[in-house]
Scaffold this active site. Sequence first.
Site, PDB file in Angstrom:
ATOM      1  N   LYS A  93      10.753  -2.149  -9.605  1.00 42.00           N
ATOM      2  CA  LYS A  93      10.553  -1.782 -11.008  1.00 42.00           C
ATOM      3  C   LYS A  93      11.586  -0.748 -11.442  1.00 42.00           C
ATOM      4  O   LYS A  93      11.958   0.126 -10.674  1.00 42.00           O
ATOM      5  CB  LYS A  93       9.140  -1.218 -11.200  1.00 42.00           C
ATOM      6  CG  LYS A  93       8.038  -2.265 -11.153  1.00 42.00           C
ATOM      7  CD  LYS A  93       6.700  -1.645 -11.480  1.00 42.00           C
ATOM      8  CE  LYS A  93       5.598  -2.694 -11.525  1.00 42.00           C
ATOM      9  NZ  LYS A  93       4.286  -2.096 -11.864  1.00 42.00           N
ATOM     10  N   HIS A 136      -0.699 -10.094  -5.543  1.00 44.92           N
ATOM     11  CA  HIS A 136      -1.071  -8.684  -5.584  1.00 44.92           C
ATOM     12  C   HIS A 136      -2.121  -8.361  -4.527  1.00 44.92           C
ATOM     13  O   HIS A 136      -2.110  -7.288  -3.922  1.00 44.92           O
ATOM     14  CB  HIS A 136      -1.597  -8.316  -6.968  1.00 44.92           C
ATOM     15  CG  HIS A 136      -1.923  -6.865  -7.121  1.00 44.92           C
ATOM     16  ND1 HIS A 136      -0.954  -5.892  -7.129  1.00 44.92           N
ATOM     17  CD2 HIS A 136      -3.106  -6.214  -7.243  1.00 44.92           C
ATOM     18  CE1 HIS A 136      -1.533  -4.704  -7.256  1.00 44.92           C
ATOM     19  NE2 HIS A 136      -2.838  -4.875  -7.322  1.00 44.92           N
ATOM     20  N   HIS A 138       6.646   2.950  -4.866  1.00 49.09           N
ATOM     21  CA  HIS A 138       5.958   3.742  -5.886  1.00 49.09           C
ATOM     22  C   HIS A 138       6.737   5.022  -6.158  1.00 49.09           C
ATOM     23  O   HIS A 138       7.081   5.760  -5.230  1.00 49.09           O
ATOM     24  CB  HIS A 138       4.544   4.119  -5.428  1.00 49.09           C
ATOM     25  CG  HIS A 138       3.606   2.957  -5.417  1.00 49.09           C
ATOM     26  ND1 HIS A 138       2.433   2.945  -4.688  1.00 49.09           N
ATOM     27  CD2 HIS A 138       3.670   1.756  -6.035  1.00 49.09           C
ATOM     28  CE1 HIS A 138       1.814   1.793  -4.875  1.00 49.09           C
ATOM     29  NE2 HIS A 138       2.539   1.059  -5.682  1.00 49.09           N
ATOM     30  N   ARG A 145      -0.345  -7.988  -1.299  1.00 49.16           N
ATOM     31  CA  ARG A 145       0.373  -6.704  -1.290  1.00 49.16           C
ATOM     32  C   ARG A 145      -0.617  -5.567  -1.001  1.00 49.16           C
ATOM     33  O   ARG A 145      -0.325  -4.633  -0.250  1.00 49.16           O
ATOM     34  CB  ARG A 145       1.062  -6.495  -2.644  1.00 49.16           C
ATOM     35  CG  ARG A 145       1.741  -5.137  -2.851  1.00 49.16           C
ATOM     36  CD  ARG A 145       2.510  -5.190  -4.173  1.00 49.16           C
ATOM     37  NE  ARG A 145       2.787  -3.873  -4.729  1.00 49.16           N
ATOM     38  CZ  ARG A 145       3.852  -3.139  -4.402  1.00 49.16           C
ATOM     39  NH1 ARG A 145       4.716  -3.568  -3.507  1.00 49.16           N
ATOM     40  NH2 ARG A 145       4.046  -1.962  -4.983  1.00 49.16           N
ATOM     41  N   ARG A 147       6.236  -7.252  -4.257  1.00 51.67           N
ATOM     42  CA  ARG A 147       5.628  -7.711  -5.500  1.00 51.67           C
ATOM     43  C   ARG A 147       6.047  -9.164  -5.713  1.00 51.67           C
ATOM     44  O   ARG A 147       7.073  -9.618  -5.205  1.00 51.67           O
ATOM     45  CB  ARG A 147       6.101  -6.865  -6.687  1.00 51.67           C
ATOM     46  CG  ARG A 147       5.723  -5.388  -6.614  1.00 51.67           C
ATOM     47  CD  ARG A 147       6.239  -4.642  -7.842  1.00 51.67           C
ATOM     48  NE  ARG A 147       5.852  -3.234  -7.842  1.00 51.67           N
ATOM     49  CZ  ARG A 147       6.623  -2.243  -7.400  1.00 51.67           C
ATOM     50  NH1 ARG A 147       7.832  -2.512  -6.896  1.00 51.67           N
ATOM     51  NH2 ARG A 147       6.207  -0.992  -7.443  1.00 51.67           N
ATOM     52  N   TYR A 205      -3.851   2.988  -5.352  1.00 47.08           N
ATOM     53  CA  TYR A 205      -3.644   1.593  -4.991  1.00 47.08           C
ATOM     54  C   TYR A 205      -4.267   1.242  -3.650  1.00 47.08           C
ATOM     55  O   TYR A 205      -4.787   0.159  -3.466  1.00 47.08           O
ATOM     56  CB  TYR A 205      -2.135   1.329  -4.944  1.00 47.08           C
ATOM     57  CG  TYR A 205      -1.749  -0.095  -4.697  1.00 47.08           C
ATOM     58  CD1 TYR A 205      -1.841  -1.026  -5.719  1.00 47.08           C
ATOM     59  CD2 TYR A 205      -1.287  -0.507  -3.457  1.00 47.08           C
ATOM     60  CE1 TYR A 205      -1.486  -2.339  -5.511  1.00 47.08           C
ATOM     61  CE2 TYR A 205      -0.928  -1.818  -3.235  1.00 47.08           C
ATOM     62  CZ  TYR A 205      -1.019  -2.735  -4.264  1.00 47.08           C
ATOM     63  OH  TYR A 205      -0.666  -4.036  -4.045  1.00 47.08           O
TER      64      TYR A 205
END
Length: 293
Positions: free
Chosen positions: A167, A233, A259, A236, A143, A268
Amino acid sequence: MSVATNAFLDMLAAERGAAANTLAAYRRDLDGAEEAIGDLASVSREDVARLSAVWSGLAPSTVQRKSSALRQFFGFALEENWRMDDPSGALPKPAARRPLPKVLSHDEIERLFSTAEDEAASDRPAAVRMLALLELLYGSGLRATELVSLPLAAVPRDAPFVTVMGKGGQARMVPVSERAREALSRWLKVRQETDSKFLFPSRSKYLSRVRLFQMLKELAVRADISPERISPHVLRHAFATHLLEGGADLRVLQTLLGHADIATTQIYTHVDAARLVALVNARHPLAQTRTSD
């Protein structure tokens, strides 16, 4: 907020290890729903159906997120006997799912790298840095924030991995290709001596996400690619899509992308339907049996 919804949030924190930002988002969505229709532990199916009108002006992606939060709460409430029924079937159904990210073709990726490599041949620090950033974005699927905030200590030495803080403060090991390691080695040779602990330092702290966006778009123009088609993005997503096209397992891809839920990876990634049909025809046991007959 009701006792039941507080219990649900406590469960998310204790059993699922939800990050503070995630918990805050759930709290906002549940609070908003309770303000609109009342205590979620006792509202009727008809009350839940009224949320369609309450959320009518929201974007489909926002409705989908709010509905997901309530659906999870109602499932929890049923399991914990806060409710005797599950009214989630009356939740609003968004008109459309969020669009998939733009996809770069293999040819566009090659042009992007060719331009970056030609420019880095001059050993100008800015050009070498751009090549290293590009290698990590497309080669490791990082990211934007994960990339620009990489500490200098994250540069791999013996092991071909880099530890990334993703994250929710979740760390993961991400493989770094030989190409990326070579680009990083070149960058470290021309990187200006500084006390910064970051791999890509700047005057403020480290290279900003906004500046990374700008640099990528400028590179795209020089590579004769529309700048609207590229972003961190998008690279990615290209990493994920091209790996999947090459036969990567979805669970492996989930780990590489960081994830928490496999469903996120499924949404995604974008796979050519024809390739999936060919995969089933080639790999399914019954298909092999027919072939052998």
